[in-house]
Design a protein around this motif. Structure first.
Motif, mmCIF file in Angstrom:
data_model
loop_
_atom_site.group_PDB
_atom_site.id
_atom_site.type_symbol
_atom_site.label_atom_id
_atom_site.label_comp_id
_atom_site.label_asym_id
_atom_site.label_seq_id
_atom_site.Cartn_x
_atom_site.Cartn_y
_atom_site.Cartn_z
ATOM 1 N N SER A 407 62.071 -80.237 -26.075
ATOM 2 C CA SER A 407 62.032 -78.807 -25.764
ATOM 3 C C SER A 407 61.753 -77.961 -26.993
ATOM 4 N N LEU A 408 62.093 -78.475 -28.164
ATOM 5 C CA LEU A 408 61.904 -77.730 -29.402
ATOM 6 C C LEU A 408 60.506 -77.909 -29.998
ATOM 7 N N TRP A 409 59.529 -78.293 -29.165
ATOM 8 C CA TRP A 409 58.158 -78.423 -29.655
ATOM 9 C C TRP A 409 57.694 -77.156 -30.362
ATOM 10 N N PHE A 410 58.090 -75.996 -29.855
ATOM 11 C CA PHE A 410 57.640 -74.733 -30.435
ATOM 12 C C PHE A 410 58.231 -74.537 -31.826
ATOM 13 N N CYS A 411 59.386 -75.137 -32.077
ATOM 14 C CA CYS A 411 59.984 -75.087 -33.412
ATOM 15 C C CYS A 411 59.246 -76.012 -34.364
ATOM 16 N N TRP A 412 58.981 -77.229 -33.917
ATOM 17 C CA TRP A 412 58.304 -78.200 -34.781
ATOM 18 C C TRP A 412 56.858 -77.793 -35.046
ATOM 19 N N VAL A 413 56.152 -77.346 -34.008
ATOM 20 C CA VAL A 413 54.720 -77.070 -34.135
ATOM 21 C C VAL A 413 54.471 -75.590 -34.422
ATOM 22 N N GLY A 414 54.949 -74.731 -33.559
ATOM 23 C CA GLY A 414 54.670 -73.306 -33.693
ATOM 24 C C GLY A 414 55.305 -72.677 -34.910
ATOM 25 N N CYS A 415 56.421 -73.228 -35.358
ATOM 26 C CA CYS A 415 57.156 -72.629 -36.473
ATOM 27 C C CYS A 415 57.077 -73.469 -37.743
ATOM 28 N N GLY A 416 56.122 -74.401 -37.795
ATOM 29 C CA GLY A 416 55.806 -75.052 -39.049
ATOM 30 C C GLY A 416 56.782 -76.084 -39.553
ATOM 31 N N ARG A 417 57.398 -76.857 -38.658
ATOM 32 C CA ARG A 417 58.356 -77.879 -39.094
ATOM 33 C C ARG A 417 57.953 -79.251 -38.550
ATOM 34 N N LEU A 418 56.722 -79.616 -38.789
ATOM 35 C CA LEU A 418 56.205 -80.856 -38.213
ATOM 36 C C LEU A 418 56.943 -82.087 -38.722
ATOM 37 N N SER A 419 57.175 -82.166 -40.016
ATOM 38 C CA SER A 419 57.827 -83.357 -40.566
ATOM 39 C C SER A 419 59.230 -83.518 -40.017
ATOM 40 N N GLU A 420 59.979 -82.448 -39.995
ATOM 41 C CA GLU A 420 61.339 -82.527 -39.455
ATOM 42 C C GLU A 420 61.310 -82.857 -37.969
ATOM 43 N N GLY A 421 60.424 -82.205 -37.232
ATOM 44 C CA GLY A 421 60.336 -82.478 -35.809
ATOM 45 C C GLY A 421 59.994 -83.920 -35.526
ATOM 46 N N ARG A 422 59.088 -84.471 -36.311
ATOM 47 C CA ARG A 422 58.711 -85.872 -36.090
ATOM 48 C C ARG A 422 59.909 -86.792 -36.298
ATOM 49 N N ARG A 423 60.717 -86.475 -37.295
ATOM 50 C CA ARG A 423 61.893 -87.307 -37.541
ATOM 51 C C ARG A 423 62.852 -87.265 -36.359
ATOM 52 N N TRP A 424 63.149 -86.078 -35.837
ATOM 53 C CA TRP A 424 64.048 -85.970 -34.683
ATOM 54 C C TRP A 424 63.453 -86.665 -33.461
ATOM 55 N N LEU A 425 62.164 -86.467 -33.234
ATOM 56 C CA LEU A 425 61.514 -87.066 -32.067
ATOM 57 C C LEU A 425 61.516 -88.584 -32.151
ATOM 58 N N GLU A 426 61.193 -89.128 -33.317
ATOM 59 C CA GLU A 426 61.183 -90.580 -33.469
ATOM 60 C C GLU A 426 62.575 -91.167 -33.290
ATOM 61 N N ARG A 427 63.580 -90.512 -33.846
ATOM 62 C CA ARG A 427 64.956 -90.999 -33.675
ATOM 63 C C ARG A 427 65.364 -90.965 -32.210
ATOM 64 N N SER A 428 65.003 -89.895 -31.518
ATOM 65 C CA SER A 428 65.388 -89.749 -30.109
ATOM 66 C C SER A 428 64.698 -90.790 -29.243
ATOM 67 N N VAL A 429 63.404 -90.983 -29.463
ATOM 68 C CA VAL A 429 62.644 -91.952 -28.673
ATOM 69 C C VAL A 429 63.151 -93.364 -28.924
#
Length: 733
Positions: A407-429
């Motif tokens: 749900s926080l795609w807009f935070c990771w992508v729209g708000c410039g936090r791709l590296s952090e978002g990828r880490r959370w997404l990979e851990r969750s998956v």
């Protein structure tokens, strides 16, 4: 200031991102002078001292007077729980947007090289094992960097200058008490009041936090009565003896005494507020802390009383009014929460609130409230991280981890936090890979993860994740996830110059979106991307038709981010048709919007085509300067022009025109001038000839939305990652 440090991040009256002081700074003149000298003489200075002694405030005041060439930047580490997030916290605080796959440590080193910056690391003591080697490396490799560390213990590294901070002298302590009492409308002018005030300060051993807490009681107690109550408390703890308490016990005693003087509901709220990380707003407090002895409707009154007693402080942010507890007071409240056996229940309520907040923000992204959403996410990031961490550590919450990270795609992508978002997404998956019943949430996390990898230019992992998402979505008959997986794969084909495949996939995805009733920023940007594919194949008329339709829909819904990319395509088409004036107007509006959102990709694409327009208009030197400004931005976005022959054509055309008229030497000189421009200066220069004005974005109290920025090193026309929401408000896949 650096080109990647937006002026909107600065607080008026303070350098860099230092907080503006709301209360008067009392005393400490000798300490300020000494700390200033230490900062001049050494590259690493650590202010140490007990909790509540005033380390952070002294450091902020000293840093404000340091004035290095490229700014002062403060990193607050008290709310960082996971040591792995320390480099991310530094990147965040310095506003160093980077959408590549580089680790944040490399981003820091690369972007601070050659800069003169003072970095204030506040509250590092629980992360010293990570901070010490990181600071050592930064100082070793960045000769222009100075570090002012603030903590209860030293970093313990070579070259560290320690600056132990003692409590206030008695006269300064009394002055502080008088100042805070005056704020409450209680002047301490009489002889008896001043005598009692002096004794209160002696009892509290000049510890500023303890004095602030005591001052908060002067609205209800006279100084003499305050002293009497405080004296009783200290006698009780020392068994009636006259020996002074150890300083840390003095503070704890003062906090405990203030806690005892609180009414039962105030103590209850104090303990429950400790569940928050960083700041929080009233709505969150009412939901998380209300109930079971504290009616939600009464929370504001109780919170107001804690504010009056200096247990909670208030701050104004781009996201509105927020509240915060000092870490010392939060830790004290957390102890009471644990003792009451209520910590687990409060953590779950905290988790539920921030899952709900993420859902709301996702829905509101496709609306006129994009700026407000970006500001809200910026303010709530510590709490969102805390909720994610809880979901990932609780055995029964792995599905919520998937849902929240997706749900926080807009935070990771729209708000410039791709590296952090990828880490959370990979851990969750990874955590939920074997969990039954999580398939739908996992599909969403997969396509978001694939999109993030595309944006980072990590094409092979992106393709693998998107293929897995597509296959699983078809097996589970989830048409929404199929559409998103297909769309993202089309983005990948587009920047890889496989235009026929890109067009096929994007058209198919858009048809699927229409069939399921999906309409959001992502859908519109899919249409813009299709327009780019058509333009690259020579069909400008179709590209214009598609983008004019996007423009109309965006204006109907108040959407600005996707609209900026439609304007980019329309500007390129106008130049292609010989309408340089129209192209400049469209591209100028695109740049204004992208810059207001701190969207690096939108900005750099606009720079590239504005340079071409400028060269066509007969000013090759200025065109080369604009190309240089774009060259300075591309390392933060990814591979310049995506490594795409199609995206490179305007750049090559501009360079050829400029070189022919200037000669190679003069052209290269102008490019170097542009590369050295700060981003604010470069944008202002590019917009000088463009009619219009910068849009006002909702929720942007700092002049622009600090983190509403995007960058897509692997997408032709970057979009804020699609709000996966249907017209009817359902959450997609």
């Amino acid at each position: 200031m650096r080109s990647d440090q937006p002026a909107g991040d600065r607080v008026v009256g303070a350098p860099g991102n230092l907080p503006l002081e709301l209360d008067a700074f009392v005393g400490r003149s000798a300490e300020l002078a000494g700390l200033a000298r230490a900062l001049r003489d050494g590259r690493l200075v650590t202010v140490t001292g007990a909790g509540g002694v005033g380390k952070s405030r002294l450091a902020a005041r000293a840093a404000a007077g340091a004035a290095p060439r490229d700014g002062v930047w403060r990193v607050e580490l008290a709310a960082v729980r996971d040591p792995e997030f320390v480099p991310y916290a530094l990147v965040e605080a310095l506003a160093l947007t980077d959408h590549t796959t580089r680790p944040p440590r490399e981003t820091l080193l690369g972007r601070l090289d050659g800069r003169r910056v003072l970095l204030v690391l506040d509250g590092f003591e629980h992360l010293v094992e990570v901070c010490a080697p990181l600071v050592t490396e930064l100082l070793r490799r960045l000769p222009g960097l100075r570090v002012l560390a603030v903590g209860r213990r030293p970093l313990g590294v070579a070259g560290e200058r320690l600056f132990p901070l003692a409590p206030l002298a008695e006269d300064e302590a009394v002055a502080l008490l008088r100042d805070r009492a005056a704020q409450l409308g209680v002047p301490l002018d009489g002889g008896g009041d001043l005598v009692a005030a002096g004794e209160v300060c002696r009892r509290l051993e000049g510890i500023p936090l303890a004095i602030e807490l005591a001052a908060g009681r002067l609205g209800a107690l006279s100084p003499a009565r305050l002293l009497e109550r405080l004296d009783d408390r200290f006698r009780l703890l020392t068994g009636g003896g006259r020996d002074a308490l150890p300083r840390h016990q003095t503070l704890r005693t003062a906090i405990g005494w203030s806690h005892e003087l609180c009414a039962p509901r105030e103590r209850l709220l104090w303990s429950r507020l400790s569940v928050f990380a960083g700041s929080f707003d009233l709505e969150a407090v009412e939901y998380v802390c209300g109930g079971d002895g504290l009616v939600a409707d009464d929370v504001l009154d109780v919170l107001t009383r804690l504010l009056a007693q200096s247990v909670v402080v208030r701050e104004e942010t781009a996201a509105g009014t927020r509240y915060r507890m000092l870490d010392t007071l939060r830790a004290y409240g957390a102890g009471w929460l644990e003792a009451a056996g209520d910590a687990t229940r409060l953590r779950r309520r905290h988790r539920d609130w921030y899952v709900g907040l993420a859902t709301w923000c996702e829905l509101e992204w496709f609306s006129p409230r994009q700026g407000e959403v970006a500001a809200r996410v910026d303010a709530e990031l510590p709490n969102l991280r805390w909720a994610l961490e809880y979901c990932l550590t609780e055995p029964d919450d792995s599905q919520l981890a998937l849902y929240l990270a997706g749900s926080l795609w807009f935070c990771w992508v729209g708000c410039g936090r791709l590296s952090e978002g990828r880490r959370w997404l990979e851990r969750s998956v990874e955590l939920a890979s074997e969990e039954p019943g999580h398939e739908q949430s996992r599909l969403k996390a997969l396509w978001v993860l694939g999109y993030v990898a595309v944006l980072q230019g990590d094409r092979v992992p992106a393709l693998g994740v998107l293929q897995e998402c597509r296959e699983e979505a078809e097996r589970l008959a989830n048409p929404t996830a199929v559409a998103y997986a297909e769309h993202r794969t089309g983005c990948l084909a587009l920047v890889s110059d496989d235009l026929p495949r890109a067009e096929t996939l994007l058209r198919s995805a858009l048809e699927r979106y229409q069939e399921i009733g999906e309409l959001n920023s992502n859908v519109l940007m899919g249409q813009v991307e299709l327009a780019m594919a058509r333009a690259f194949q020579g069909d400008l008329a179709e590209a214009v038709r598609l983008c004019e339709e996007v423009r109309r829909v965006c204006e109907d819904h108040g959407e600005r981010w996707s609209r900026a990319y439609a304007l980019f395509v329309l500007g390129y088409a106008a130049w292609s048709e010989g309408d340089t004036a129209g192209a400049r107007t469209l591209l100028g509006e695109c740049l204004r919007t992208a810059h207001a959102f701190h969207d690096l990709l939108g900005s750099v694409l606009a720079f590239e085509v504005l340079a071409l327009v400028t060269a066509t208009e007969g000013d090759p030197a200025e065109a080369a300067v604009l190309q240089g400004a774009a060259a300075g931005l591309w390392p933060s976005v990814g591979l310049p022009l995506f490594g795409s022959a199609h995206y490179n054509r305007p750049h090559e055309c501009c360079a050829e025109l400029a070189r022919q008229r200037l000669g190679d030497a003069r052209y290269e000189e102008c490019v170097r001038i542009g590369e050295r421009l700060e981003r604010e200066t470069a944008v202002a220069r590019a917009l000088e000839r463009c009619p219009g004005r910068s849009p006002e974005l909702p929720g942007a109290a700092r002049g622009s939305v600090r983190h509403a920025r995007g960058g897509d090193p692997a997408s032709a026309t970057h979009q804020p990652a699609a709000s996966p929401t249907r017209k009817g408000g359902e959450t997609a896949g």
